[in-house]
Design a protein around this motif. Structure first.
Motif, PDB file in Angstrom:
ATOM      1  N   ALA A  95      58.249  37.529  21.022  1.00 18.05           N
ATOM      2  CA  ALA A  95      58.879  37.671  20.226  1.00 18.05           C
ATOM      3  C   ALA A  95      58.879  35.536  19.638  1.00 18.05           C
ATOM      4  O   ALA A  95      58.681  35.660  19.230  1.00 18.05           O
ATOM      5  N   LYS A  96      58.386  34.749  20.897  1.00 14.50           N
ATOM      6  CA  LYS A  96      58.624  33.403  20.672  1.00 14.50           C
ATOM      7  C   LYS A  96      56.884  33.071  19.985  1.00 14.50           C
ATOM      8  O   LYS A  96      56.836  32.211  18.885  1.00 14.50           O
ATOM      9  N   VAL A  97      55.510  34.082  20.343  1.00 20.09           N
ATOM     10  CA  VAL A  97      54.360  33.791  19.777  1.00 20.09           C
ATOM     11  C   VAL A  97      54.798  34.323  18.410  1.00 20.09           C
ATOM     12  O   VAL A  97      54.219  33.871  17.651  1.00 20.09           O
ATOM     13  N   ALA A  98      55.248  35.406  18.105  1.00 14.17           N
ATOM     14  CA  ALA A  98      55.405  36.002  16.739  1.00 14.17           C
ATOM     15  C   ALA A  98      56.424  34.871  15.550  1.00 14.17           C
ATOM     16  O   ALA A  98      55.492  34.398  14.435  1.00 14.17           O
ATOM     17  N   SER A  99      57.584  34.326  16.415  1.00 13.04           N
ATOM     18  CA  SER A  99      57.612  33.303  15.822  1.00 13.04           C
ATOM     19  C   SER A  99      57.270  32.389  15.179  1.00 13.04           C
ATOM     20  O   SER A  99      57.749  30.747  14.230  1.00 13.04           O
ATOM     21  N   GLN A 100      55.966  32.245  16.161  1.00  7.36           N
ATOM     22  CA  GLN A 100      54.967  30.759  15.056  1.00  7.36           C
ATOM     23  C   GLN A 100      54.112  31.363  14.699  1.00  7.36           C
ATOM     24  O   GLN A 100      53.674  30.224  13.865  1.00  7.36           O
ATOM     25  N   VAL A 101      53.300  32.299  15.059  1.00  2.00           N
ATOM     26  CA  VAL A 101      52.738  32.829  14.205  1.00  2.00           C
ATOM     27  C   VAL A 101      52.959  34.162  13.109  1.00  2.00           C
ATOM     28  O   VAL A 101      51.505  33.706  12.381  1.00  2.00           O
ATOM     29  N   GLY A 102      53.368  34.241  13.758  1.00  5.33           N
ATOM     30  CA  GLY A 102      53.865  35.553  12.514  1.00  5.33           C
ATOM     31  C   GLY A 102      53.797  37.011  13.272  1.00  5.33           C
ATOM     32  O   GLY A 102      53.728  36.678  14.387  1.00  5.33           O
ATOM     33  N   PRO A 103      54.287  37.756  12.627  1.00  8.96           N
ATOM     34  CA  PRO A 103      54.348  39.502  12.877  1.00  8.96           C
ATOM     35  C   PRO A 103      53.149  39.803  14.111  1.00  8.96           C
ATOM     36  O   PRO A 103      52.112  39.065  13.842  1.00  8.96           O
ATOM     37  N   LEU A 104      52.888  40.733  15.344  1.00  8.90           N
ATOM     38  CA  LEU A 104      51.914  40.564  16.166  1.00  8.90           C
ATOM     39  C   LEU A 104      51.809  42.507  16.469  1.00  8.90           C
ATOM     40  O   LEU A 104      52.866  42.806  15.661  1.00  8.90           O
ATOM     41  N   ALA A 105      50.802  42.831  16.364  1.00 10.47           N
ATOM     42  CA  ALA A 105      50.207  43.804  16.599  1.00 10.47           C
ATOM     43  C   ALA A 105      49.221  43.722  17.871  1.00 10.47           C
ATOM     44  O   ALA A 105      49.061  42.463  18.150  1.00 10.47           O
ATOM     45  N   LYS A 106      48.906  44.687  18.383  1.00 17.10           N
ATOM     46  CA  LYS A 106      48.778  45.025  19.569  1.00 17.10           C
ATOM     47  C   LYS A 106      46.616  44.725  19.508  1.00 17.10           C
ATOM     48  O   LYS A 106      46.442  45.274  17.853  1.00 17.10           O
ATOM     49  N   ALA A 107      45.724  44.204  20.444  1.00 13.35           N
ATOM     50  CA  ALA A 107      44.469  44.408  19.842  1.00 13.35           C
ATOM     51  C   ALA A 107      43.973  44.500  21.101  1.00 13.35           C
ATOM     52  O   ALA A 107      44.170  45.026  21.925  1.00 13.35           O
ATOM     53  N   ASP A 108      42.923  45.790  20.609  1.00 12.21           N
ATOM     54  CA  ASP A 108      42.371  46.874  21.746  1.00 12.21           C
ATOM     55  C   ASP A 108      41.115  46.111  21.641  1.00 12.21           C
ATOM     56  O   ASP A 108      40.566  45.527  21.022  1.00 12.21           O
ATOM     57  N   ALA A 109      40.673  46.561  22.746  1.00 10.07           N
ATOM     58  CA  ALA A 109      39.261  45.982  23.111  1.00 10.07           C
ATOM     59  C   ALA A 109      38.310  45.738  22.185  1.00 10.07           C
ATOM     60  O   ALA A 109      37.391  45.212  22.621  1.00 10.07           O
ATOM     61  N   LYS A 110      38.064  46.609  21.599  1.00  9.11           N
ATOM     62  CA  LYS A 110      37.278  46.420  19.779  1.00  9.11           C
ATOM     63  C   LYS A 110      37.726  45.029  19.425  1.00  9.11           C
ATOM     64  O   LYS A 110      36.303  44.107  18.964  1.00  9.11           O
ATOM     65  N   PHE A 111      38.675  45.083  18.975  1.00 11.52           N
ATOM     66  CA  PHE A 111      39.059  43.956  18.290  1.00 11.52           C
ATOM     67  C   PHE A 111      38.872  42.992  19.377  1.00 11.52           C
ATOM     68  O   PHE A 111      38.502  42.300  18.595  1.00 11.52           O
ATOM     69  N   VAL A 112      39.116  43.255  20.351  1.00  9.05           N
ATOM     70  CA  VAL A 112      39.140  41.510  21.106  1.00  9.05           C
ATOM     71  C   VAL A 112      37.941  41.724  20.994  1.00  9.05           C
ATOM     72  O   VAL A 112      36.820  40.535  21.224  1.00  9.05           O
ATOM     73  N   ARG A 113      36.591  42.539  21.278  1.00 11.57           N
ATOM     74  CA  ARG A 113      35.462  41.534  21.515  1.00 11.57           C
ATOM     75  C   ARG A 113      34.806  41.269  19.875  1.00 11.57           C
ATOM     76  O   ARG A 113      33.996  41.133  20.393  1.00 11.57           O
ATOM     77  N   ASP A 114      34.627  42.110  18.974  1.00 18.46           N
ATOM     78  CA  ASP A 114      34.783  41.934  17.914  1.00 18.46           C
ATOM     79  C   ASP A 114      35.415  40.389  17.386  1.00 18.46           C
ATOM     80  O   ASP A 114      34.226  39.494  16.544  1.00 18.46           O
ATOM     81  N   MET A 115      36.124  40.364  18.127  1.00 21.39           N
ATOM     82  CA  MET A 115      37.063  38.607  17.468  1.00 21.39           C
ATOM     83  C   MET A 115      36.480  37.424  18.569  1.00 21.39           C
ATOM     84  O   MET A 115      36.605  36.094  17.776  1.00 21.39           O
ATOM     85  N   THR A 116      36.566  37.615  19.813  1.00 22.95           N
ATOM     86  CA  THR A 116      36.424  36.719  20.713  1.00 22.95           C
ATOM     87  C   THR A 116      34.487  36.978  20.614  1.00 22.95           C
ATOM     88  O   THR A 116      33.932  35.366  20.924  1.00 22.95           O
ATOM     89  N   GLY A 117      33.798  37.935  20.634  1.00 27.59           N
ATOM     90  CA  GLY A 117      32.772  38.051  21.371  1.00 27.59           C
ATOM     91  C   GLY A 117      32.951  38.436  22.559  1.00 27.59           C
ATOM     92  O   GLY A 117      31.406  38.079  23.220  1.00 27.59           O
ATOM     93  N   TYR A 118      33.790  38.656  23.407  1.00 24.34           N
ATOM     94  CA  TYR A 118      33.894  38.703  24.973  1.00 24.34           C
ATOM     95  C   TYR A 118      34.845  39.782  25.039  1.00 24.34           C
ATOM     96  O   TYR A 118      35.507  40.242  24.118  1.00 24.34           O
ATOM     97  N   ALA A 119      34.088  39.992  26.244  1.00 22.01           N
ATOM     98  CA  ALA A 119      35.337  41.076  27.184  1.00 22.01           C
ATOM     99  C   ALA A 119      35.984  40.648  27.666  1.00 22.01           C
ATOM    100  O   ALA A 119      36.400  39.629  28.087  1.00 22.01           O
ATOM    101  N   ILE A 120      37.334  41.426  27.860  1.00 16.23           N
ATOM    102  CA  ILE A 120      38.798  42.037  28.415  1.00 16.23           C
ATOM    103  C   ILE A 120      38.798  41.774  29.596  1.00 16.23           C
ATOM    104  O   ILE A 120      37.990  42.472  29.973  1.00 16.23           O
ATOM    105  N   GLY A 121      39.391  40.496  30.581  1.00 23.76           N
ATOM    106  CA  GLY A 121      39.198  40.005  31.202  1.00 23.76           C
ATOM    107  C   GLY A 121      37.805  38.733  31.773  1.00 23.76           C
ATOM    108  O   GLY A 121      37.694  38.196  32.285  1.00 23.76           O
ATOM    109  N   GLY A 122      37.230  38.288  30.623  1.00 27.40           N
ATOM    110  CA  GLY A 122      35.899  37.125  30.443  1.00 27.40           C
ATOM    111  C   GLY A 122      36.886  36.923  29.679  1.00 27.40           C
ATOM    112  O   GLY A 122      35.684  35.748  28.775  1.00 27.40           O
TER     113      GLY A 122
END
Length: 157
Positions: free
Chosen positions: A73-100
């Motif tokens: 809620a604190k994060v959303a108040s600063q950047v807008g409503p949030l949704a969950k990011a699945d492992a594919k989204f994390v990898r596609d957006m960051t270039g890294y796997a979850i945990g690294g």
């Protein structure tokens, strides 16, 4: 050294960072595992958590103290409503796997927030692109590398 960690090591060199990427013998996938492997407090782990902004699917990176749960809620108040990011989204957006997920060098520049509680420590450790790879830095260096605004993002009881 894994290719993703080599990429972070090169990026750190380009930024003039004076500390090497360290490969942990055990995984640093969680803050507790990384802290145990490094002999530091869990709070000194600068964990990179990716969310998805609901309005435009932009990646949102919250770099939080390892001992803190992120208050969405604190994060959303600063950047807008949030949704969950699945492992594919994390990898596609960051270039890294979850945990690294490293706080720098993302495939898509994220919206960022930096946990104010990280500034309670002189020394931090962050993931370097792989669950076994980390690097040491100060809170000021982390703020300088990311350009992220400092915010209270911790869930408080």
């Amino acid at each position: 050294m894994p290719e993703s960690a080599q990429r972070v090591a090169r990026l750190l060199l380009e930024l003039g960072h004076d500390k090497p990427v360290v490969i942990l013998p055990q995984t640093g996938k969680t803050s507790a595992e990384a802290a145990a492997g490094l002999g530091c407090e869990v709070a000194q782990i600068a964990k990179s958590i990716i969310f998805r902004r609901a309005s435009d699917n932009a990646p949102v990176l919250v770099i939080a103290s390892g001992s803190n749960r992120v208050d969405e809620a604190k994060v959303a108040s600063q950047v807008g409503p949030l949704a969950k990011a699945d492992a594919k989204f994390v990898r596609d957006m960051t270039g890294y796997a979850i945990g690294g997920v490293c706080p720098i060098g993302h495939a898509v520049k994220p919206v960022m927030l930096l946990d104010a509680d990280l500034f309670n420590y002189d020394s931090l450790w962050a993931a370097a692109g792989h669950p076994h790879a980390v690097f040491n830095l100060t809170p000021a260096q982390l703020a300088g590398m990311t350009g992220a605004p400092v915010a209270d993002v911790a869930l408080r009881a």
